[in-house]
Design a protein around this motif. Structure first.
Motif, PDB file in Angstrom:
ATOM      1  N   THR A 125       0.848  -1.188   0.000  1.00  0.00           N
ATOM      2  CA  THR A 125       0.000   0.000   0.000  1.00  0.00           C
ATOM      3  C   THR A 125       0.890   1.247   0.000  1.00  0.00           C
ATOM      4  OG1 THR A 125      -0.075   0.226   2.412  1.00  0.00           O
ATOM      5  CG2 THR A 125      -1.749  -1.219   1.382  1.00  0.00           C
ATOM      6  N   ASP A 126       0.310   2.376  -0.320  1.00  0.00           N
ATOM      7  CA  ASP A 126       1.053   3.636  -0.268  1.00  0.00           C
ATOM      8  C   ASP A 126       1.618   3.858   1.138  1.00  0.00           C
ATOM      9  OD1 ASP A 126       0.311   3.956  -2.904  1.00  0.00           O
ATOM     10  OD2 ASP A 126      -0.887   5.763  -2.565  1.00  0.00           O
ATOM     11  N   GLU A 127       0.829   3.558   2.154  1.00  0.00           N
ATOM     12  CA  GLU A 127       1.275   3.749   3.535  1.00  0.00           C
ATOM     13  C   GLU A 127       2.456   2.833   3.853  1.00  0.00           C
ATOM     14  OE1 GLU A 127      -0.542   3.211   7.977  1.00  0.00           O
ATOM     15  OE2 GLU A 127      -1.795   4.221   6.502  1.00  0.00           O
ATOM     16  N   GLU A 128       2.428   1.605   3.375  1.00  0.00           N
ATOM     17  CA  GLU A 128       3.546   0.691   3.606  1.00  0.00           C
ATOM     18  C   GLU A 128       4.813   1.187   2.916  1.00  0.00           C
ATOM     19  OE1 GLU A 128       1.378  -3.628   4.224  1.00  0.00           O
ATOM     20  OE2 GLU A 128       1.542  -2.837   2.176  1.00  0.00           O
ATOM     21  N   ILE A 129       4.660   1.730   1.717  1.00  0.00           N
ATOM     22  CA  ILE A 129       5.818   2.284   1.006  1.00  0.00           C
ATOM     23  C   ILE A 129       6.392   3.461   1.788  1.00  0.00           C
ATOM     24  CG2 ILE A 129       6.549   3.492  -1.096  1.00  0.00           C
ATOM     25  CD1 ILE A 129       4.481   1.679  -2.606  1.00  0.00           C
ATOM     26  N   VAL A 130       5.532   4.339   2.290  1.00  0.00           N
ATOM     27  CA  VAL A 130       5.995   5.466   3.116  1.00  0.00           C
ATOM     28  C   VAL A 130       6.704   4.941   4.362  1.00  0.00           C
ATOM     29  CG1 VAL A 130       5.228   7.392   4.569  1.00  0.00           C
ATOM     30  CG2 VAL A 130       4.363   7.161   2.228  1.00  0.00           C
TER      31      VAL A 130
END
Length: 158
Positions: A125-130
């Motif tokens: 997810t975008d949050e995991e990438i961040v």
């Protein structure tokens, strides 16, 4: 009075839509904020990094040997993500887009630089990438982090 309220509401809607488009909600140029001081996010990022990134970039972010020279297959080896590499030379939005969408999203599909780095947008997810990028940044020395913050500030100001 009613016309003024409707006009202000329309102006706010247009400004909000402009901000939304500029912030990368269309997937092209996301506004990204990393959280290298957030222990929970960096711990999550470390876990994900170890599962998804360490096999190429190294358990300690050290990268592959001779990462500046193309291998026999023509692909560039995985660079280090510690302070000896070039990761910190790139703004957060560039790192995020590269990780989520792949090298082609940054360099274009006809770029001569080739890498085995996959796009992770379908698996993280975008949050995991961040969180992963926050973990990586949390490992850099303070002077490198300060320089990276300056790079982000310049990128934000165009």
């Amino acid at each position: 009075m009613r016309i003024a309220v409707v006009s202000l509401a329309a102006l706010a809607l247009i400004a909000g839509a402009g901000y939304w488009a500029m912030s990368g909600s269309d997937g092209s140029s996301p506004t990204v904020q990393l959280y290298p001081e957030d222990r929970q996010r960096t711990a999550n990022g470390r876990r994900i990094y170890r599962q998804s990134c360490a096999s190429c970039h190294g358990r300690e972010l050290e990268g592959q040997p001779e990462w500046r020279k193309a291998g026999p297959d023509g692909l560039m080896p995985a660079p280090p993500h510690d302070e000896t590499g070039h990761t910190w030379h790139h703004a957060d939005a560039v790192l995020f887009t590269l990780t989520r969408d792949g090298l082609g999203a940054i360099l274009g599909e006809n770029a001569s630089y080739t890498s085995a780095m996959p796009a992770f947008g379908d698996s993280l997810t975008d949050e995991e990438i961040v969180d992963v990028l926050s973990y990586i940044k949390s490992t850099w020395p303070e002077d490198i982090r300060a320089t990276h913050d300056d790079i982000n500030a310049r990128a934000a100001n165009g």
